[in-house]
Scaffold this motif. Structure first.
Motif, PDB file in Angstrom:
ATOM      1  N   GLN A 142       0.793  -0.898   0.114  1.00 34.76           N
ATOM      2  CA  GLN A 142       0.290   0.106  -0.584  1.00 34.76           C
ATOM      3  C   GLN A 142       0.777   0.912   0.400  1.00 34.76           C
ATOM      4  O   GLN A 142       1.656   1.387   0.813  1.00 34.76           O
ATOM      5  N   PRO A 143       0.536   2.483  -0.779  1.00 33.24           N
ATOM      6  CA  PRO A 143       1.618   3.445  -0.481  1.00 33.24           C
ATOM      7  C   PRO A 143       0.942   3.944   0.888  1.00 33.24           C
ATOM      8  O   PRO A 143       0.237   3.485   1.440  1.00 33.24           O
ATOM      9  N   ASP A 144       1.950   5.155   1.311  1.00 36.74           N
ATOM     10  CA  ASP A 144       2.252   5.290   2.537  1.00 36.74           C
ATOM     11  C   ASP A 144       1.119   5.775   2.806  1.00 36.74           C
ATOM     12  O   ASP A 144       0.566   5.290   4.185  1.00 36.74           O
ATOM     13  N   ALA A 145       0.189   6.680   2.447  1.00 37.77           N
ATOM     14  CA  ALA A 145      -1.074   6.961   3.141  1.00 37.77           C
ATOM     15  C   ALA A 145      -2.406   6.141   3.805  1.00 37.77           C
ATOM     16  O   ALA A 145      -3.259   6.416   4.307  1.00 37.77           O
ATOM     17  N   ILE A 146      -2.328   4.866   2.622  1.00 30.26           N
ATOM     18  CA  ILE A 146      -3.239   4.379   3.077  1.00 30.26           C
ATOM     19  C   ILE A 146      -2.962   3.296   3.548  1.00 30.26           C
ATOM     20  O   ILE A 146      -4.081   2.282   4.477  1.00 30.26           O
ATOM     21  N   ALA A 147      -1.467   2.719   3.902  1.00 33.98           N
ATOM     22  CA  ALA A 147      -1.101   2.297   4.686  1.00 33.98           C
ATOM     23  C   ALA A 147      -1.513   2.662   6.418  1.00 33.98           C
ATOM     24  O   ALA A 147      -1.546   1.445   7.078  1.00 33.98           O
ATOM     25  N   ALA A 148      -1.232   4.063   6.287  1.00 33.97           N
ATOM     26  CA  ALA A 148      -1.599   4.375   7.559  1.00 33.97           C
ATOM     27  C   ALA A 148      -2.904   4.618   7.909  1.00 33.97           C
ATOM     28  O   ALA A 148      -3.028   4.352   9.104  1.00 33.97           O
ATOM     29  N   LEU A 149      -3.754   4.071   7.380  1.00 34.12           N
ATOM     30  CA  LEU A 149      -5.031   4.495   7.388  1.00 34.12           C
ATOM     31  C   LEU A 149      -5.514   3.307   7.358  1.00 34.12           C
ATOM     32  O   LEU A 149      -6.149   2.629   8.894  1.00 34.12           O
ATOM     33  N   SER A 150      -4.533   2.008   6.956  1.00 34.07           N
ATOM     34  CA  SER A 150      -4.937   0.486   7.570  1.00 34.07           C
ATOM     35  C   SER A 150      -4.572   0.695   8.994  1.00 34.07           C
ATOM     36  O   SER A 150      -5.904  -0.393   9.314  1.00 34.07           O
ATOM     37  N   LEU A 151      -3.403   1.058   9.074  1.00 36.20           N
ATOM     38  CA  LEU A 151      -3.339   1.062  10.631  1.00 36.20           C
ATOM     39  C   LEU A 151      -4.618   1.910  11.493  1.00 36.20           C
ATOM     40  O   LEU A 151      -4.652   1.113  12.650  1.00 36.20           O
ATOM     41  N   ARG A 152      -4.716   3.062  11.237  1.00 37.46           N
ATOM     42  CA  ARG A 152      -5.526   3.942  12.043  1.00 37.46           C
ATOM     43  C   ARG A 152      -6.991   2.845  12.521  1.00 37.46           C
ATOM     44  O   ARG A 152      -7.057   2.839  12.717  1.00 37.46           O
ATOM     45  N   LEU A 153      -7.169   2.468  11.291  1.00 36.34           N
ATOM     46  CA  LEU A 153      -8.506   1.241  11.094  1.00 36.34           C
ATOM     47  C   LEU A 153      -8.562   0.113  11.950  1.00 36.34           C
ATOM     48  O   LEU A 153      -9.278  -0.273  12.927  1.00 36.34           O
ATOM     49  N   LYS A 154      -7.883  -0.532  11.993  1.00 36.83           N
ATOM     50  CA  LYS A 154      -6.913  -1.416  12.265  1.00 36.83           C
ATOM     51  C   LYS A 154      -7.258  -1.212  14.607  1.00 36.83           C
ATOM     52  O   LYS A 154      -7.811  -2.248  15.183  1.00 36.83           O
ATOM     53  N   GLU A 155      -6.676  -0.066  14.694  1.00 38.07           N
ATOM     54  CA  GLU A 155      -6.552  -0.194  15.816  1.00 38.07           C
ATOM     55  C   GLU A 155      -7.708   0.579  16.812  1.00 38.07           C
ATOM     56  O   GLU A 155      -7.639   0.867  17.883  1.00 38.07           O
ATOM     57  N   SER A 156      -7.920   1.461  15.583  1.00 34.56           N
ATOM     58  CA  SER A 156      -9.743   1.733  15.931  1.00 34.56           C
ATOM     59  C   SER A 156     -10.691   0.915  16.800  1.00 34.56           C
ATOM     60  O   SER A 156     -11.282   0.427  17.867  1.00 34.56           O
ATOM     61  N   PHE A 157     -10.893  -0.210  16.059  1.00 34.81           N
ATOM     62  CA  PHE A 157     -11.360  -1.885  16.309  1.00 34.81           C
ATOM     63  C   PHE A 157     -10.462  -3.207  17.306  1.00 34.81           C
ATOM     64  O   PHE A 157     -11.439  -3.198  17.670  1.00 34.81           O
ATOM     65  N   ASP A 158      -9.338  -2.946  17.139  1.00 35.47           N
ATOM     66  CA  ASP A 158      -8.452  -4.178  17.638  1.00 35.47           C
ATOM     67  C   ASP A 158      -7.649  -3.066  18.339  1.00 35.47           C
ATOM     68  O   ASP A 158      -5.932  -2.980  17.422  1.00 35.47           O
ATOM     69  N   PRO A 159      -7.270  -2.423  18.920  1.00 36.24           N
ATOM     70  CA  PRO A 159      -6.276  -0.906  19.748  1.00 36.24           C
ATOM     71  C   PRO A 159      -5.519  -2.403  20.250  1.00 36.24           C
ATOM     72  O   PRO A 159      -4.354  -1.632  19.861  1.00 36.24           O
ATOM     73  N   LYS A 160      -5.015  -2.942  20.460  1.00 40.66           N
ATOM     74  CA  LYS A 160      -4.383  -4.114  20.971  1.00 40.66           C
ATOM     75  C   LYS A 160      -4.073  -5.405  20.030  1.00 40.66           C
ATOM     76  O   LYS A 160      -2.890  -6.321  20.472  1.00 40.66           O
ATOM     77  N   HIS A 161      -3.775  -5.715  18.781  1.00 42.78           N
ATOM     78  CA  HIS A 161      -3.463  -6.126  17.684  1.00 42.78           C
ATOM     79  C   HIS A 161      -4.289  -7.932  18.427  1.00 42.78           C
ATOM     80  O   HIS A 161      -2.658  -8.658  18.005  1.00 42.78           O
ATOM     81  N   ILE A 162      -5.293  -7.925  18.759  1.00 39.76           N
ATOM     82  CA  ILE A 162      -5.873  -8.895  19.434  1.00 39.76           C
ATOM     83  C   ILE A 162      -5.955 -10.177  17.928  1.00 39.76           C
ATOM     84  O   ILE A 162      -5.601 -11.798  17.844  1.00 39.76           O
ATOM     85  N   LEU A 163      -6.748  -9.240  17.087  1.00 41.95           N
ATOM     86  CA  LEU A 163      -7.214 -10.560  16.508  1.00 41.95           C
ATOM     87  C   LEU A 163      -6.371 -10.890  14.785  1.00 41.95           C
ATOM     88  O   LEU A 163      -6.434  -9.374  13.946  1.00 41.95           O
ATOM     89  N   ASN A 164      -6.282 -11.890  14.333  1.00 44.66           N
ATOM     90  CA  ASN A 164      -5.429 -11.927  13.579  1.00 44.66           C
ATOM     91  C   ASN A 164      -4.198 -11.071  13.381  1.00 44.66           C
ATOM     92  O   ASN A 164      -4.575 -10.327  11.573  1.00 44.66           O
ATOM     93  N   PRO A 165      -3.369 -11.054  14.172  1.00 46.98           N
ATOM     94  CA  PRO A 165      -2.165 -10.007  13.634  1.00 46.98           C
ATOM     95  C   PRO A 165      -1.423 -10.270  12.146  1.00 46.98           C
ATOM     96  O   PRO A 165      -1.507 -11.313  12.868  1.00 46.98           O
ATOM     97  N   GLY A 166      -1.420  -9.050  11.233  1.00 45.54           N
ATOM     98  CA  GLY A 166      -0.446  -9.324  10.413  1.00 45.54           C
ATOM     99  C   GLY A 166      -0.926 -10.965   9.386  1.00 45.54           C
ATOM    100  O   GLY A 166      -0.372 -11.360   8.495  1.00 45.54           O
TER     101      GLY A 166
END
Length: 407
Positions: free
Chosen positions: A377-401
């Motif tokens: 992903q382009p950097d901006a999209i990658a950053a958005l994906s990470l923010r979305l992940k952390e909104s739903f799953d801040p501790k990266h519990i569900l299928n991280p990676g």
């Protein structure tokens, strides 16, 4: 020591995720496990097995809505709908054979989590266009719901669009409402024989821009037609450009006749009727032509249809490459000889130049660990994906990676 939670209801799902959050323990979320080989390999000590959440809760044929638990077998859903002359219009793929399984075991939620879409996607859209609502437990261990059992329902964020294609990285789905549609009375397929890839794209473009309501358009090169189980395709001895027309009988017959006349300038034309048409499009949907040999990697490549022939030409120049296209040239399925990187560099260079993206659908675990499975992903999209992940799953519990490293 590995352990497994197998909840019987949404409350138990919430309890399991709450435990994982409290202990900082990542969970591998699975349903019927038919798509475990999709995505980056992820080894978790604890598995959240949702296979116990299975069954159709409510089905109202007159309202064109079905409600089911996430691990309801897709085969069960399809059978129930067919008994009422209805279908899931997005044509969910059955990847069992491609991924090395012995029988169809996919679930309804599995199709939604990968945003599945078969040949009819060019007309009806993908899974996310047919998900009306859902209930789920987020990585915060919070039970929530979004959408409803009605088509016109737009309030707040469109979470059904987000949850589809998330590969279980945002939430564990516990209930699903999907839209269903009537089955077509007849399914015919107009065939144009002997075209090269460039001419096939032109023929498919002409068909898609016609008034004949083509619902699927695919191109199978001559070297793959012999793998078909449809006798006419198998014996064609030439490439096949296929255009599907479906609906009420007289309308289908009229539109097929007109389309054959319009495409006759491209080459010899013929047609398949309903049974053979259905068999052929199942082969296209499930990537039947590239199932063997199992050790060879398979890529799913999405590009603008107008660029399909150009990209296919670049890819077919690679040693040992085999391919066919769907979505009027916009979807290319590519098989390459086994290697340490599955040809990732050359594939993504060709695809990126056309503004497309490529996903490694099948490869060994070592390859999927070393090569980005999803298109970088382009950097901006990658950053958005990470923010979305952390909104739903801040501790990266569900299928991280599972999709991208660190997400």
């Amino acid at each position: 020591m590995a352990s497994t939670f197998k909840p019987d209801d949404a409350n138990q799902v919430e309890e399991a995720i709450s435990w994982a959050v409290s202990n900082g323990e990542p969970l591998e979320v699975v349903g019927r496990s038919s798509k475990r080989a999709l995505g980056r390999p992820f080894q978790a000590e604890t598995v959240l097995d949702l296979s116990g959440l299975s069954g159709v809760i409510d089905y109202e044929p007159a309202e064109l809505v079905l409600t089911a638990l996430p691990s309801t077998p897709m085969a069960e859903v399809v059978k129930l709908l067919a008994a009422n002359n209805q279908m899931l219009a997005f044509e969910p793929m059955d990847l069992t054979a491609l991924l090395g399984g012995s029988k169809s075991e996919g679930s309804l939620a599995g199709a939604l989590m990968i945003n599945s879409g078969g040949p009819r996607r060019i007309k009806a859209g993908s899974a996310r266009d047919h998900l009306l609502g859902f209930e789920a437990v987020s990585g915060r261990a919070e039970l929530f719901k979004s959408g409803a059992r009605v088509v016109k329902n737009v309030t707040g964020y469109d979470l059904p669009k987000i949850i589809c294609g998330s590969y279980g990285t945002l939430a564990a789905v516990t209930k699903i409402d999907v839209k269903v549609l009537p089955l077509p009375e007849k399914v015919y397929t107009v065939l144009v024989l002997g075209l090269d890839a460039a001419a096939a794209v032109k023929a498919m473009s002409a068909a898609m821009n016609s008034a004949h309501e083509v619902s699927a358009a695919a191109y199978v090169p001559a070297d793959l037609t012999a793998k078909s189980g449809v006798s006419y395709i198998k014996g064609a001895g030439a490439s096949v450009t296929a255009l599907r027309i479906e609906g009420f009988g007289p309308s289908v017959e009229r539109r097929c006749a007109d389309l054959r006349e319009e495409l006759s300038g491209f080459g010899a034309v013929d047609e398949l009727h309903t049974m053979n048409s259905q068999s052929f499009w199942l082969e296209v949907r499930d990537v039947h032509y590239l199932v063997a040999p199992m050790l060879e990697p398979v890529w799913r490549i999405s590009v603008p249809p107008s660029a399909g022939a150009t990209v296919a030409a670049k890819l077919s120049a690679m040693d040992g490459a085999t391919w066919f296209s769907d979505w009027a040239g916009g979807l290319i399925w590519l098989q390459l000889p086994a290697s340490d990187d599955a040809g990732a560099g050359a594939v993504r260079t060709a695809v990126s130049a056309a503004g497309g993206h490529a996903k490694l659908v099948r490869a060994g675990q070592e390859v999927r660990a070393a090569v980005p499975v999803f298109h970088p992903q382009p950097d901006a999209i990658a950053a958005l994906s990470l923010r979305l992940k952390e909104s739903f799953d801040p501790k990266h519990i569900l299928n991280p990676g599972r999709m991208y490293a660190g997400v």
